[in-house]
Scaffold this motif. Structure first.
Motif, PDB file in Angstrom:
ATOM      1  N   VAL A  10       0.845  -1.195   0.000  1.00 49.43           N
ATOM      2  CA  VAL A  10       0.000   0.000   0.000  1.00 49.43           C
ATOM      3  C   VAL A  10       0.883   1.250   0.000  1.00 49.43           C
ATOM      4  O   VAL A  10       0.640   2.200  -0.758  1.00 49.43           O
ATOM      5  CB  VAL A  10      -0.955   0.001   1.215  1.00 49.43           C
ATOM      6  CG1 VAL A  10      -1.694   1.333   1.314  1.00 49.43           C
ATOM      7  CG2 VAL A  10      -1.948  -1.152   1.104  1.00 49.43           C
ATOM      8  N   ARG A  11       1.927   1.257   0.836  1.00 49.71           N
ATOM      9  CA  ARG A  11       2.816   2.418   0.896  1.00 49.71           C
ATOM     10  C   ARG A  11       3.464   2.671  -0.469  1.00 49.71           C
ATOM     11  O   ARG A  11       3.526   3.813  -0.935  1.00 49.71           O
ATOM     12  CB  ARG A  11       3.900   2.215   1.960  1.00 49.71           C
ATOM     13  CG  ARG A  11       3.362   2.135   3.381  1.00 49.71           C
ATOM     14  CD  ARG A  11       4.441   2.345   4.421  1.00 49.71           C
ATOM     15  NE  ARG A  11       5.557   1.428   4.346  1.00 49.71           N
ATOM     16  CZ  ARG A  11       5.614   0.228   4.924  1.00 49.71           C
ATOM     17  NH1 ARG A  11       4.565  -0.221   5.621  1.00 49.71           N
ATOM     18  NH2 ARG A  11       6.694  -0.520   4.825  1.00 49.71           N
ATOM     19  N   LYS A  43       2.373   1.724  -3.445  1.00 53.38           N
ATOM     20  CA  LYS A  43       1.376   2.140  -4.439  1.00 53.38           C
ATOM     21  C   LYS A  43       0.945   3.589  -4.243  1.00 53.38           C
ATOM     22  O   LYS A  43       0.714   4.311  -5.215  1.00 53.38           O
ATOM     23  CB  LYS A  43       0.167   1.197  -4.395  1.00 53.38           C
ATOM     24  CG  LYS A  43       0.461  -0.150  -5.045  1.00 53.38           C
ATOM     25  CD  LYS A  43      -0.702  -1.111  -4.941  1.00 53.38           C
ATOM     26  CE  LYS A  43      -0.345  -2.433  -5.616  1.00 53.38           C
ATOM     27  NZ  LYS A  43      -1.390  -3.436  -5.461  1.00 53.38           N
ATOM     28  N   VAL A  44       0.843   4.029  -2.994  1.00 55.61           N
ATOM     29  CA  VAL A  44       0.475   5.423  -2.733  1.00 55.61           C
ATOM     30  C   VAL A  44       1.592   6.361  -3.210  1.00 55.61           C
ATOM     31  O   VAL A  44       1.322   7.388  -3.836  1.00 55.61           O
ATOM     32  CB  VAL A  44       0.166   5.645  -1.236  1.00 55.61           C
ATOM     33  CG1 VAL A  44       0.030   7.131  -0.934  1.00 55.61           C
ATOM     34  CG2 VAL A  44      -1.111   4.906  -0.849  1.00 55.61           C
ATOM     35  N   CYS A  45       2.839   6.005  -2.944  1.00 58.24           N
ATOM     36  CA  CYS A  45       3.962   6.827  -3.424  1.00 58.24           C
ATOM     37  C   CYS A  45       3.976   6.895  -4.951  1.00 58.24           C
ATOM     38  O   CYS A  45       4.197   7.967  -5.531  1.00 58.24           O
ATOM     39  CB  CYS A  45       5.296   6.266  -2.913  1.00 58.24           C
ATOM     40  SG  CYS A  45       5.576   6.498  -1.157  1.00 58.24           S
ATOM     41  N   LEU A  50       1.366   6.495  -6.925  1.00 57.76           N
ATOM     42  CA  LEU A  50       0.211   7.307  -7.309  1.00 57.76           C
ATOM     43  C   LEU A  50       0.541   8.801  -7.209  1.00 57.76           C
ATOM     44  O   LEU A  50       0.276   9.570  -8.137  1.00 57.76           O
ATOM     45  CB  LEU A  50      -0.983   6.972  -6.409  1.00 57.76           C
ATOM     46  CG  LEU A  50      -2.213   7.876  -6.556  1.00 57.76           C
ATOM     47  CD1 LEU A  50      -2.837   7.706  -7.942  1.00 57.76           C
ATOM     48  CD2 LEU A  50      -3.239   7.576  -5.476  1.00 57.76           C
ATOM     49  N   THR A  56       8.803   0.919  -1.891  1.00 55.17           N
ATOM     50  CA  THR A  56       8.338   2.190  -1.326  1.00 55.17           C
ATOM     51  C   THR A  56       9.410   3.264  -1.489  1.00 55.17           C
ATOM     52  O   THR A  56       9.110   4.393  -1.891  1.00 55.17           O
ATOM     53  CB  THR A  56       7.971   2.015   0.162  1.00 55.17           C
ATOM     54  OG1 THR A  56       6.934   1.023   0.261  1.00 55.17           O
ATOM     55  CG2 THR A  56       7.479   3.322   0.764  1.00 55.17           C
TER      56      THR A  56
END
Length: 197
Positions: free
Chosen positions: A4-5, A7-9, A11, A46
């Motif tokens: 998740v970390r 993918k957010v970075c 994004l 990440t």
């Protein structure tokens, strides 16, 4: 969750890829500080995408430069990361922190960014080498860095890279750009004056 970390970075990096539209929201919601923290993450993906996002956060203008200052030590450390793409992203991000102004020049000088990028250029045989070369071209635009590079014998290294990369058009383009920026300003001024007569 590291996935998740990462993918957010990724994004956030893509949101800033084509314009500065999201720069202010990044700041407003505290996401710049989070991206900087993620450069020290234990997860390699990440770290890779955090560098990507920071690089794009400095690409279009210098609005976030004062807030990206804290990323400099981490980005320099990531030039030695085991992941090739992370090293390339860190190299690009450092170049982008000078792309639009010299606001962060003192901080980059203080942390030895020039020396570390030169080390990447000379010793890294991955894609990070090409990105370091491009970023050093941005550094050549700032007089303090230009002089520092000359003091470190950068011209000699550039000539060696030039000979090694004769069949690489992109590298040749970057090298030509650097060589034009390394020329003494007095010579350029004299040539301009002569042409004006």
């Amino acid at each position: 969750d590291p996935n998740v970390r990462a993918k957010v970075c990724n994004l956030l990096g893509n949101m800033c890829r084509y314009s500065a539209y999201f720069y202010e929201p990044l700041l407003k919601y505290g996401l710049v500080a989070e991206l900087i923290a993620r450069c020290r993450d234990s997860d390699r993906n990440t770290r890779k995408f955090a560098c990507f996002a920071i690089g794009n956060s400095g690409f279009h203008n210098d609005l976030l430069y004062p807030h990206l200052k804290e990323s400099i030590p981490a980005l320099i450390d990531l030039l030695s990361d085991t992941e090739e793409k992370t090293r390339a992203n860190a190299s690009g991000a450092l170049g982008n922190l000078l792309r639009n102004s010299g606001l962060l020049a003192p901080e980059l000088l203080k942390h030895g960014a020039v020396e570390k990028l030169m080390h990447t250029l000379i010793n890294d045989n991955s894609a990070a080498r090409k990105i370091a070369l491009f970023s050093l071209g941005n550094f050549c635009s700032i007089e303090d860095f230009r002089q520092r590079l000359l003091d470190l014998g950068f011209e000699k290294y550039i000539n060696e890279v030039d000979l090694q990369q004769q069949n690489e058009p992109q590298m040749q383009k970057y090298i030509s750009r650097i060589k034009s920026k390394l020329r003494p300003r007095t010579v350029d001024a004299a040539a301009t004056a002569a042409a004006a007569k």
